[in-house]
Design an enzyme around this catalytic site. Structure first.
Site, PDB file in Angstrom:
ATOM      1  N   GLU A  78       0.819  -1.212   0.000  1.00 48.19           N
ATOM      2  CA  GLU A  78       0.000   0.000   0.000  1.00 48.19           C
ATOM      3  C   GLU A  78       0.855   1.264   0.000  1.00 48.19           C
ATOM      4  O   GLU A  78       1.836   1.371   0.726  1.00 48.19           O
ATOM      5  CB  GLU A  78      -0.929   0.011   1.214  1.00 48.19           C
ATOM      6  N   ARG A  88     -19.819  -0.650   4.736  1.00 43.77           N
ATOM      7  CA  ARG A  88     -21.144  -1.260   4.829  1.00 43.77           C
ATOM      8  C   ARG A  88     -21.074  -2.567   5.595  1.00 43.77           C
ATOM      9  O   ARG A  88     -22.075  -3.040   6.131  1.00 43.77           O
ATOM     10  CB  ARG A  88     -21.697  -1.527   3.421  1.00 43.77           C
ATOM     11  N   CYS A 141      -8.116  -2.317   7.733  1.00 47.05           N
ATOM     12  CA  CYS A 141      -6.720  -2.309   7.280  1.00 47.05           C
ATOM     13  C   CYS A 141      -6.231  -0.877   7.073  1.00 47.05           C
ATOM     14  O   CYS A 141      -5.135  -0.508   7.518  1.00 47.05           O
ATOM     15  CB  CYS A 141      -6.567  -3.105   5.984  1.00 47.05           C
ATOM     16  N   HIS A 165      -0.897  -5.985   1.809  1.00 44.53           N
ATOM     17  CA  HIS A 165      -2.076  -6.837   1.707  1.00 44.53           C
ATOM     18  C   HIS A 165      -1.711  -8.171   1.049  1.00 44.53           C
ATOM     19  O   HIS A 165      -0.918  -8.194   0.089  1.00 44.53           O
ATOM     20  CB  HIS A 165      -3.159  -6.162   0.861  1.00 44.53           C
TER      21      HIS A 165
END
Length: 201
Positions: A78, A88, A141, A165
């Site tokens: 990342e 959600r 994360c 990841h």
């Protein structure tokens, strides 16, 4: 030298989280640096409570956070964490924030201070599919990555930190058509990320 390496507990109905399962089998030392291995909760409140304490108490030279990105076909390093919690899907405490900051008054984003492209290059040279990711999402994360970098910035520490990841492990996709990677390859990928972070400035 010390490296804090973290993985996550299972979430989303999974029985395992490959980030933690692979991390557990890492050696105790890499390039002469002691590894501090910790499992984080998949909760927004939990990572904001646990990570700052870990970083301030352990004072690691490097922090390599890892987590599961089910559906991604490769290991992704990342580049940036943003100051947003939005999901959600509830976390493991049932909390589903919408457009909330990770920390009020904090910067909009932090860039990884790990050698992102050098890690990707090292992974590929080791035969592990890898790439740079420009979004850690807005789930736990991302919150963990932001929390680590914010904690380091506020404390004025020189610790370098970032997030990697990993895909589903093979055992997680027996009944679903999703990309996966062996736990041994994931373990190797995390070790390569740690080693590169120690060796490349």
């Amino acid at each position: 030298m010390k490296v804090l390496v973290t993985g996550f507990e299972p979430f989303g109905g999974e029985r395992i989280n490959p980030s933690w399962e692979a991390l557990k089998d890492l050696p105790e030392e890499v390039e002469g640096a002691r590894l501090i291995k910790r499992r984080l909760p998949v909760t927004f409140r939990g990572v904001r409570r646990v990570l700052p304490r870990l970083i301030v108490e352990e004072k690691p030279d490097v922090v390599v956070l890892t987590g599961q990105a089910g559906g991604r076909p490769n290991v992704t390093v990342e580049r940036v964490a943003i100051n947003v919690m939005d999901s959600r899907t509830p976390d493991n405490e049932g909390f589903a924030p919408e457009d909330e900051p990770v920390f009020e008054g904090a910067p909009a984003a932090y860039f990884s201070t790990l050698p992102v492209k050098a890690i990707v290059d090292a992974l590929r040279k080791a035969g592990i599919p890898a790439g740079v990711s420009n979004t850690a999402g807005t789930y736990v994360c991302n919150a963990a990555m932001f929390t680590a970098l914010h904690t380091i910035a506020v404390a004025g520490m020189e610790t370098r930190a970032g997030f990697v990841h990993v895909p589903f492990s093979h055992g997680q996709v027996l009944e679903k058509a999703k990309p996966s990677m062996s736990l041994e390859t994931i373990r190797k990928a995390i070790e390569v990320a740690v080693r590169t972070s120690l060796m490349v400035r």
